[in-house]
Design a protein around this motif. Structure first.
Motif, PDB file in Angstrom:
ATOM      1  N   CYS A   1       0.841  -1.206   0.000  1.00 16.42           N
ATOM      2  CA  CYS A   1       0.000   0.000   0.000  1.00 16.42           C
ATOM      3  C   CYS A   1       0.872   1.250   0.000  1.00 16.42           C
ATOM      4  CB  CYS A   1      -0.906   0.017   1.232  1.00 16.42           C
ATOM      5  SG  CYS A   1      -1.959  -1.432   1.425  1.00 16.42           S
ATOM      6  N   LEU A   2       1.896   1.237   0.841  1.00 16.62           N
ATOM      7  CA  LEU A   2       2.787   2.390   0.950  1.00 16.62           C
ATOM      8  C   LEU A   2       3.537   2.627  -0.357  1.00 16.62           C
ATOM      9  CD1 LEU A   2       4.046   4.632   2.566  1.00 16.62           C
ATOM     10  CD2 LEU A   2       5.541   2.967   3.684  1.00 16.62           C
ATOM     11  N   LEU A   3       3.984   1.553  -0.976  1.00 14.67           N
ATOM     12  CA  LEU A   3       4.695   1.681  -2.247  1.00 14.67           C
ATOM     13  C   LEU A   3       3.778   2.258  -3.329  1.00 14.67           C
ATOM     14  CD1 LEU A   3       7.434   1.140  -3.577  1.00 14.67           C
ATOM     15  CD2 LEU A   3       6.581  -1.123  -4.244  1.00 14.67           C
ATOM     16  N   ALA A   4       2.523   1.800  -3.346  1.00 11.80           N
ATOM     17  CA  ALA A   4       1.559   2.324  -4.322  1.00 11.80           C
ATOM     18  C   ALA A   4       1.280   3.802  -4.073  1.00 11.80           C
ATOM     19  CB  ALA A   4       0.262   1.524  -4.248  1.00 11.80           C
TER      20      ALA A   4
ATOM     21  N   GLY B   1       1.931   9.779  -0.327  1.00 15.02           N
ATOM     22  CA  GLY B   1       2.961   9.066   0.426  1.00 15.02           C
ATOM     23  C   GLY B   1       2.951   9.377   1.910  1.00 15.02           C
ATOM     24  N   ARG B   2       2.863  10.676   2.254  1.00 15.79           N
ATOM     25  CA  ARG B   2       2.900  11.035   3.676  1.00 15.79           C
ATOM     26  C   ARG B   2       1.682  10.492   4.407  1.00 15.79           C
ATOM     27  NH1 ARG B   2       1.075  14.648   7.334  1.00 15.79           N
ATOM     28  NH2 ARG B   2       2.537  15.416   8.932  1.00 15.79           N
ATOM     29  N   ASP B   3       0.529  10.485   3.749  1.00 10.82           N
ATOM     30  CA  ASP B   3      -0.683   9.956   4.372  1.00 10.82           C
ATOM     31  C   ASP B   3      -0.499   8.488   4.756  1.00 10.82           C
ATOM     32  OD1 ASP B   3      -2.250  12.368   3.934  1.00 10.82           O
ATOM     33  OD2 ASP B   3      -2.245  11.812   1.821  1.00 10.82           O
ATOM     34  N   LEU B   4       0.064   7.714   3.837  1.00 11.71           N
ATOM     35  CA  LEU B   4       0.252   6.288   4.119  1.00 11.71           C
ATOM     36  C   LEU B   4       1.352   6.048   5.143  1.00 11.71           C
ATOM     37  CD1 LEU B   4      -1.129   3.651   3.019  1.00 11.71           C
ATOM     38  CD2 LEU B   4      -1.818   5.780   1.932  1.00 11.71           C
ATOM     39  N   ILE B   5       2.353   6.922   5.174  1.00 15.23           N
ATOM     40  CA  ILE B   5       3.393   6.791   6.204  1.00 15.23           C
ATOM     41  C   ILE B   5       2.774   7.017   7.588  1.00 15.23           C
ATOM     42  CG2 ILE B   5       5.493   7.844   7.143  1.00 15.23           C
ATOM     43  CD1 ILE B   5       6.349   8.394   4.239  1.00 15.23           C
TER      44      ILE B   5
ATOM     45  N   LEU C   1      -7.796   8.750  -2.913  1.00 17.96           N
ATOM     46  CA  LEU C   1      -6.439   8.319  -3.270  1.00 17.96           C
ATOM     47  C   LEU C   1      -5.893   7.322  -2.254  1.00 17.96           C
ATOM     48  CD1 LEU C   1      -4.912  11.762  -4.346  1.00 17.96           C
ATOM     49  CD2 LEU C   1      -5.783   9.945  -5.823  1.00 17.96           C
ATOM     50  N   ILE C   2      -6.140   7.595  -0.984  1.00 15.71           N
ATOM     51  CA  ILE C   2      -5.657   6.708   0.076  1.00 15.71           C
ATOM     52  C   ILE C   2      -6.306   5.334  -0.051  1.00 15.71           C
ATOM     53  CG2 ILE C   2      -5.609   6.361   2.584  1.00 15.71           C
ATOM     54  CD1 ILE C   2      -5.549   9.471   2.814  1.00 15.71           C
TER      55      ILE C   2
END
Length: 376
Positions: free
Chosen positions: A4-7, A15-19, A121-122
């Motif tokens: 998920c993070l890579l996508a 990217g920051r949201d998934l981090i 997007l998330i």
């Protein structure tokens, strides 16, 4: 979560949201942390965005003051988050570690700083890693309300965790489609799972391939043909997915989101309305005729005795019923709305009731004050 993070970094500019999400999810084992949260943190899109709102608010404060001035205890007290302070502390340490890792990466340094705050997007990024954890409301599939089915395996049934922000009261319709991080079975017998850490998703966001079958009886098959339900669906969706109608089975194959939309459309188109009356078909000079007629007269005066049956069928199979009792004309008209396969089962239940009613010697009113039983 790594996928998920890579996508998020490569495809969806979040990217920051998934981090942030990865940081708090990695230290969260249950949705208990979602209890007692102030309402301002809760998000209608589900648990993922609720957790993200917590992380964003804490990080905003942390990054706006000097490192030595940041006091997590005081911040949590001010934000009414004291009950999850230990989780937030662990999540912040995890976030700092991930932030440093991406900061030294030439490939992902810039993407890791992009913040969108857009659930659409998330959700797409999460679906890359959790595409097999998509659950559809069984209510939408003409089945049991507040139960969910894994769309890749419709026999895999689940309920939402009670602590999830997406849980609805029994009187309200459930959300239609969710993606889950955790799936918990309470025993080795995989009957009903509990799914947690949830987010609402839309069909057009589910892009993996899937194959589904819709089983129809003869009446439902004829219904879809005569009302052009199948031909309309084919004209709308067959250029995207493969559709085949053969021997009472509709085969759908293609993108899961389009397959789901097609299936829901076809199920809706197969719903009909059927009306009949409770009738006494016994020979007019028989004891059964006399008993049934007498008891039917009583039933017509208290149609509320059918309410539990009406509620049960609507809750379990989305079949709607109405009882129109007319004591003047001595008719009791039943109207059923649903798929023919379910209507026939409801009709059988009423027929069974009539067979049982004709053998009753006395039928007491539920509020008569006497023993609330049928006497034989």
């Amino acid at each position: 979560m790594a996928r998920c993070l890579l996508a998020a970094l490569r495809q969806y500019n979040c990217g920051r949201d998934l981090i942030c999400l990865a940081s708090i999810l990695s230290v969260s084992n249950t949705t208990t942390l979602l209890t007692k949260l102030p309402q301002r943190f809760k998000n209608s899109d589900g648990d993922f965005m609720t957790l993200l709102s917590i992380m964003n608010e804490i990080l905003l404060i942390k990054q706006s003051v000097a490192a030595r001035s940041f006091n997590l205890k005081r911040v949590c007290e001010a934000k009414s988050l004291t009950h999850i302070r230990h989780i937030i502390g662990q999540a912040l340490r995890r976030y700092t570690s991930l932030e440093k890792s991406f900061d030294i990466s030439n490939e992902y340094r810039q993407q890791a700083q992009i913040k969108s705050d857009k659930w659409e997007l998330i959700a797409k990024a999460l679906l890359i890693g959790y595409s097999n954890n998509v659950f559809v409301s069984k209510k939408d599939l003409q089945d049991r309300t507040h139960h969910f089915a894994r769309y890749s395996d419709i026999n895999d049934t689940a309920v939402l965790h009670l602590k999830s922000t997406l849980t609805r009261p029994i009187s309200q319709a459930p959300v239609s489609l969710v993606v889950a991080r955790d799936i918990l079975y309470l025993s080795s017998i995989r009957l009903t799972a509990i799914i947690s850490f949830l987010g609402v998703v839309k069909p057009d966001g589910i892009n993996h391939n899937i194959e589904r079958q819709i089983k129809l009886n003869e009446a439902e098959e004829n219904c879809l043909k005569t009302n052009n339900g199948y031909s309309t669906a084919k004209s709308m969706f067959s250029n995207i997915i493969h559709m085949e109608f053969n021997n009472g089975l509709i085969h759908l194959n293609g993108l899961a989101g389009v397959v789901l939309t097609t299936e829901l459309y076809l199920l809706q188109q197969s719903i009909i309305e059927y009306t009949f009356c409770l009738e006494n078909n016994n020979p007019s000079n028989s004891t059964k005729y006399k008993n049934l007629q007498q008891n039917l007269d009583s039933v017509m005066k208290m149609p509320q005795i059918f309410n539990p049956m009406i509620w049960r069928w609507e809750a379990e199979k989305q079949v709607k019923m109405s009882i129109n009792s007319n004591t003047a004309t001595k008719t009791c008209e039943i109207t059923i709305k649903g798929r023919d396969s379910q209507i026939q089962k409801v009709k059988e239940e009423f027929d069974s009731f009539l067979n049982w009613l004709q053998d009753c010697a006395v039928f007491r009113h539920p509020n008569s004050g006497e023993n609330k039983e049928l006497l034989f």
